[in-house]
Write a protein that holds these residues in place. Structure first.
Motif, mmCIF file in Angstrom:
data_model
loop_
_atom_site.group_PDB
_atom_site.id
_atom_site.type_symbol
_atom_site.label_atom_id
_atom_site.label_comp_id
_atom_site.label_asym_id
_atom_site.label_seq_id
_atom_site.Cartn_x
_atom_site.Cartn_y
_atom_site.Cartn_z
ATOM 1 N N LEU A 63 17.467 -1.275 -6.547
ATOM 2 C CA LEU A 63 16.604 -1.788 -7.438
ATOM 3 C C LEU A 63 15.784 -2.879 -7.168
ATOM 4 O O LEU A 63 14.554 -2.976 -7.358
ATOM 5 N N VAL A 64 16.435 -4.112 -6.611
ATOM 6 C CA VAL A 64 15.956 -5.138 -6.148
ATOM 7 C C VAL A 64 15.059 -4.939 -4.976
ATOM 8 O O VAL A 64 13.847 -5.483 -5.118
ATOM 9 N N GLN A 65 15.299 -4.113 -3.877
ATOM 10 C CA GLN A 65 14.314 -3.759 -3.138
ATOM 11 C C GLN A 65 13.115 -3.066 -3.567
ATOM 12 O O GLN A 65 11.827 -3.344 -3.235
ATOM 13 N N MET A 66 13.126 -2.252 -4.486
ATOM 14 C CA MET A 66 11.787 -1.470 -5.032
ATOM 15 C C MET A 66 11.222 -2.580 -6.093
ATOM 16 O O MET A 66 9.941 -2.546 -5.870
ATOM 17 N N ILE A 67 11.740 -3.464 -6.683
ATOM 18 C CA ILE A 67 11.175 -4.274 -7.410
ATOM 19 C C ILE A 67 10.258 -5.515 -6.598
ATOM 20 O O ILE A 67 9.130 -5.818 -6.858
ATOM 21 N N ASN A 68 11.064 -5.872 -5.555
ATOM 22 C CA ASN A 68 10.384 -6.683 -4.707
ATOM 23 C C ASN A 68 9.449 -6.242 -3.786
ATOM 24 O O ASN A 68 8.752 -6.653 -2.908
ATOM 25 N N GLY A 69 9.163 -4.866 -3.863
ATOM 26 C CA GLY A 69 8.195 -3.907 -2.974
ATOM 27 C C GLY A 69 8.672 -3.694 -1.645
ATOM 28 O O GLY A 69 7.672 -3.738 -0.718
ATOM 29 N N SER A 70 9.912 -4.036 -1.197
ATOM 30 C CA SER A 70 10.129 -4.004 0.132
ATOM 31 C C SER A 70 10.515 -2.641 0.632
ATOM 32 O O SER A 70 11.173 -2.429 1.733
ATOM 33 N N GLN A 71 10.094 -1.686 0.113
ATOM 34 C CA GLN A 71 10.423 -0.175 0.377
ATOM 35 C C GLN A 71 9.569 0.239 1.514
ATOM 36 O O GLN A 71 8.173 0.000 1.443
ATOM 37 N N PRO A 72 9.914 0.709 2.652
ATOM 38 C CA PRO A 72 8.869 1.014 3.486
ATOM 39 C C PRO A 72 7.776 2.196 3.057
ATOM 40 O O PRO A 72 8.408 3.252 2.541
ATOM 41 N N LYS A 73 6.843 2.184 3.584
ATOM 42 C CA LYS A 73 5.881 3.267 3.043
ATOM 43 C C LYS A 73 5.671 4.532 4.015
ATOM 44 O O LYS A 73 5.409 5.394 3.973
ATOM 45 N N ARG A 74 5.800 3.812 5.336
ATOM 46 C CA ARG A 74 5.714 4.869 6.506
ATOM 47 C C ARG A 74 6.766 4.330 7.731
ATOM 48 O O ARG A 74 6.830 3.159 7.937
ATOM 49 N N LEU A 75 7.032 5.287 8.380
ATOM 50 C CA LEU A 75 7.908 4.954 9.643
ATOM 51 C C LEU A 75 6.898 5.472 10.854
ATOM 52 O O LEU A 75 6.093 6.603 10.622
ATOM 53 N N ILE A 76 6.916 4.651 11.820
ATOM 54 C CA ILE A 76 6.243 5.025 13.099
ATOM 55 C C ILE A 76 7.198 5.565 14.261
ATOM 56 O O ILE A 76 8.060 5.023 14.333
ATOM 57 N N GLY A 77 6.546 6.814 14.677
ATOM 58 C CA GLY A 77 7.401 7.403 15.571
ATOM 59 C C GLY A 77 6.565 7.866 16.731
ATOM 60 O O GLY A 77 5.383 7.916 16.772
ATOM 61 N N MET A 78 7.180 8.356 17.928
ATOM 62 C CA MET A 78 6.497 8.878 18.881
ATOM 63 C C MET A 78 6.728 10.532 19.070
ATOM 64 O O MET A 78 7.795 11.118 18.941
ATOM 65 N N ASP A 79 5.436 11.198 19.039
ATOM 66 C CA ASP A 79 5.403 12.863 19.349
ATOM 67 C C ASP A 79 4.757 12.923 20.564
ATOM 68 O O ASP A 79 3.476 12.928 20.664
#
Length: 149
Positions: free
Chosen positions: A30-46
């Protein structure tokens, strides 16, 4: 969980107060969500290409030979992170630990079967399958029954 919202014109800014008996993973999310610290995307290598992956599209993430890969049903993308770092980032996105080397998105589980040794075999919507070790079966079942909380 009990949610109360009080909207009044006298309030100058939004404030959130959480009352709990003790700290829990749910409160942390909840705290992470409220603070907006959830990652929107992950970056990987294909291969040679950098790929953006939405957490909701990832079926599972596993560690193989010291490298971490994310599977989205169509492709296998290498992440330049440790598995525990990916787990920390994705826990608020309905992911759970399956084994020492696998974390999975519970929203992509199509069905599962109990094997004779106590492990679960989980089938994802893409047809891929992974095993949940006995150590993590109970917590996964609780997440599935609780709707991913």
């Amino acid at each position: 969980m009990n949610v109360k919202i009080d909207i009044h014109e006298d309030y100058e800014q939004t404030s959130v107060t959480i009352h709990a008996k003790q700290w829990s993973a749910e409160i942390d999310q909840l705290v992470q969500m409220i603070n907006g610290s959830q990652p929107k995307r992950l970056i990987g290598m294909d291969g040679e290409q950098s790929v953006l992956m939405l957490p909701a599209d990832i079926e599972y993430v596993c560690s193989e030979n010291g490298r971490v890969f994310a599977f989205d049903g169509e492709r296998k993308v290498e992440l330049k992170m440790k598995l525990y770092e990916v787990e920390d980032l994705l826990m608020s996105h309905q992911f759970g630990r399956f084994s020492k080397s696998v974390i999975g998105n519970i929203n992509h589980i199509k069905r599962f079967e109990l094997s004779f040794n106590g492990n679960l075999c989980v089938y994802f919507t893409s047809g891929q399958k992974e095993y949940v070790s006995r150590r993590y079966v109970r917590s996964l079942k609780e997440k599935l029954i609780g709707g991913g909380n």
